[in-house]
Scaffold this motif. Sequence first.
Motif, PDB file in Angstrom:
ATOM      1  N   LEU A  81     -53.428  19.384 -26.226  1.00 41.75           N
ATOM      2  CA  LEU A  81     -53.173  18.347 -27.224  1.00 41.75           C
ATOM      3  C   LEU A  81     -52.053  17.414 -26.772  1.00 41.75           C
ATOM      4  N   ALA A  82     -51.012  17.998 -26.148  1.00 36.65           N
ATOM      5  CA  ALA A  82     -49.894  17.190 -25.670  1.00 36.65           C
ATOM      6  C   ALA A  82     -50.324  16.246 -24.552  1.00 36.65           C
ATOM      7  N   ALA A  83     -51.137  16.750 -23.632  1.00 34.19           N
ATOM      8  CA  ALA A  83     -51.620  15.918 -22.528  1.00 34.19           C
ATOM      9  C   ALA A  83     -52.531  14.806 -23.046  1.00 34.19           C
ATOM     10  N   PHE A  84     -53.397  15.140 -23.975  1.00 35.40           N
ATOM     11  CA  PHE A  84     -54.300  14.130 -24.544  1.00 35.40           C
ATOM     12  C   PHE A  84     -53.503  13.025 -25.229  1.00 35.40           C
ATOM     13  N   THR A  85     -52.473  13.413 -25.965  1.00 39.08           N
ATOM     14  CA  THR A  85     -51.631  12.434 -26.642  1.00 39.08           C
ATOM     15  C   THR A  85     -50.981  11.475 -25.652  1.00 39.08           C
ATOM     16  N   GLY A  86     -50.407  12.025 -24.587  1.00 38.70           N
ATOM     17  CA  GLY A  86     -49.776  11.184 -23.578  1.00 38.70           C
ATOM     18  C   GLY A  86     -50.759  10.247 -22.906  1.00 38.70           C
ATOM     19  N   LEU A  87     -51.962  10.740 -22.645  1.00 37.80           N
ATOM     20  CA  LEU A  87     -52.982   9.921 -21.981  1.00 37.80           C
ATOM     21  C   LEU A  87     -53.484   8.807 -22.891  1.00 37.80           C
ATOM     22  N   VAL A  88     -53.592   9.083 -24.182  1.00 34.43           N
ATOM     23  CA  VAL A  88     -54.004   8.044 -25.127  1.00 34.43           C
ATOM     24  C   VAL A  88     -52.984   6.904 -25.133  1.00 34.43           C
ATOM     25  N   VAL A  89     -51.709   7.261 -25.141  1.00 38.83           N
ATOM     26  CA  VAL A  89     -50.640   6.255 -25.166  1.00 38.83           C
ATOM     27  C   VAL A  89     -50.653   5.418 -23.889  1.00 38.83           C
ATOM     28  N   ILE A  90     -50.641   6.065 -22.738  1.00 44.40           N
ATOM     29  CA  ILE A  90     -50.565   5.320 -21.476  1.00 44.40           C
ATOM     30  C   ILE A  90     -51.835   4.524 -21.220  1.00 44.40           C
ATOM     31  N   ASN A  91     -52.984   5.045 -21.665  1.00 40.81           N
ATOM     32  CA  ASN A  91     -54.242   4.340 -21.482  1.00 40.81           C
ATOM     33  C   ASN A  91     -54.273   3.068 -22.325  1.00 40.81           C
ATOM     34  N   PHE A  92     -53.855   3.174 -23.587  1.00 41.11           N
ATOM     35  CA  PHE A  92     -53.810   1.978 -24.440  1.00 41.11           C
ATOM     36  C   PHE A  92     -52.857   0.941 -23.864  1.00 41.11           C
ATOM     37  N   PHE A  93     -51.690   1.388 -23.455  1.00 40.56           N
ATOM     38  CA  PHE A  93     -50.681   0.455 -22.938  1.00 40.56           C
ATOM     39  C   PHE A  93     -51.167  -0.237 -21.669  1.00 40.56           C
ATOM     40  N   ASN A  94     -51.672   0.527 -20.713  1.00 42.81           N
ATOM     41  CA  ASN A  94     -52.093  -0.053 -19.440  1.00 42.81           C
ATOM     42  C   ASN A  94     -53.293  -0.976 -19.599  1.00 42.81           C
ATOM     43  N   VAL A  95     -54.284  -0.552 -20.370  1.00 44.25           N
ATOM     44  CA  VAL A  95     -55.479  -1.377 -20.558  1.00 44.25           C
ATOM     45  C   VAL A  95     -55.119  -2.681 -21.269  1.00 44.25           C
ATOM     46  N   THR A  96     -54.318  -2.581 -22.314  1.00 46.17           N
ATOM     47  CA  THR A  96     -53.954  -3.773 -23.083  1.00 46.17           C
ATOM     48  C   THR A  96     -53.176  -4.772 -22.241  1.00 46.17           C
ATOM     49  N   THR A  97     -52.143  -4.316 -21.566  1.00 44.61           N
ATOM     50  CA  THR A  97     -51.305  -5.239 -20.791  1.00 44.61           C
ATOM     51  C   THR A  97     -52.037  -5.792 -19.573  1.00 44.61           C
ATOM     52  N   THR A  98     -52.875  -4.974 -18.940  1.00 46.28           N
ATOM     53  CA  THR A  98     -53.629  -5.448 -17.777  1.00 46.28           C
ATOM     54  C   THR A  98     -54.647  -6.506 -18.170  1.00 46.28           C
ATOM     55  N   GLN A  99     -55.307  -6.323 -19.301  1.00 50.50           N
ATOM     56  CA  GLN A  99     -56.272  -7.317 -19.768  1.00 50.50           C
ATOM     57  C   GLN A  99     -55.584  -8.590 -20.225  1.00 50.50           C
ATOM     58  N   ALA A 100     -54.405  -8.466 -20.818  1.00 48.15           N
ATOM     59  CA  ALA A 100     -53.690  -9.640 -21.316  1.00 48.15           C
ATOM     60  C   ALA A 100     -53.052 -10.445 -20.193  1.00 48.15           C
ATOM     61  N   LEU A 101     -52.758  -9.813 -19.078  1.00 51.68           N
ATOM     62  CA  LEU A 101     -52.038 -10.469 -17.979  1.00 51.68           C
ATOM     63  C   LEU A 101     -52.666 -11.815 -17.579  1.00 51.68           C
ATOM     64  N   PRO A 102     -53.980 -11.904 -17.312  1.00 49.07           N
ATOM     65  CA  PRO A 102     -54.543 -13.190 -16.880  1.00 49.07           C
ATOM     66  C   PRO A 102     -55.034 -14.070 -18.025  1.00 49.07           C
ATOM     67  N   SER A 103     -54.698 -13.736 -19.268  1.00 46.69           N
ATOM     68  CA  SER A 103     -55.311 -14.410 -20.415  1.00 46.69           C
ATOM     69  C   SER A 103     -55.021 -15.906 -20.456  1.00 46.69           C
ATOM     70  N   VAL A 104     -53.798 -16.311 -20.168  1.00 45.73           N
ATOM     71  CA  VAL A 104     -53.455 -17.737 -20.215  1.00 45.73           C
ATOM     72  C   VAL A 104     -54.074 -18.473 -19.035  1.00 45.73           C
TER      73      VAL A 104
END
Length: 274
Positions: A81-104
């Motif tokens: 459960l602890a590992a899943f929680t950490g992976l959910v957080v880092i996955n959301f953060f990385n996917v969101t910021t990586t997709q937003a990077l070239p947006s402008v």
Amino acid sequence: MPSLATMLRALPLEKLAPSAHRYLELLFVLTQRNLKVRYRGSILGVYWSLLNPLLMTAAYTAIFGTTFAAYYDHSLLNYLLAAFTGLVVINFFNVTTTQALPSVVNSGALLNKIRLPFSILPLSLVLSNIFQFVVGPLPLLAVMTLVVSHNPFYALLLVIPSVALVLAATGISFLVSALYVFFRDLPYLYELVAFALFLSSPVFYPAAIVPKQVKTFIDLNPLTPIIEGLRQLILGRADLSWGVLGIALLSGTVVCTIGALFFNARSDQYMDLL
């Protein structure tokens, strides 16, 4: 259905910037478009966001579970459960910021034809990932919290670290999308930064094993209190630390504020470089 460009051309441009209603309307249209493009023809749709953390959780549990379970009451399930929680957080953060990077930059052609608030571009990508998070991982985290802690109040408190995560991701999304306008090599650098952030976040390992010499640097990571706060709630810790939840929310707010201020401070130079 009219295209996005047709809908935007129909808007009264002189009222676009000062109108909060128009801003929200545009934000909704762009967010909806992002989701449709991302999941067109997809079978699982938004639930693909669960696949990566689930598979990685299984892998980390198989490799590190026996070793790190001692830090989670000698329970392999708690480590899972602890590992899943950490992976959910880092996955959301990385996917969101990586997709937003070239947006402008990727919207340069559109921006040269239509006057749009620049901030709407990274925000629409952040919102599409928030929607994905709310209908995918978050309900699962809430169920896990109820099953393990038997405390509905803990499930409600998941909102605090979740909001902190959204704020941190939004701030970095603003920052990297602005920097990419000026530095086109940024995606290559950001891959390294994201990997370093992953290693410095207690995703698949407990924060307790971090040596004191480097713990200060780990504590400066805004994702650390978010992960730790979520873990305390999901694992039903009786000694719930309100300080960790408070620090998570504060660090997320600080990161979001810095990112938004930097993005707006540089916005008058964007059109010259697109």
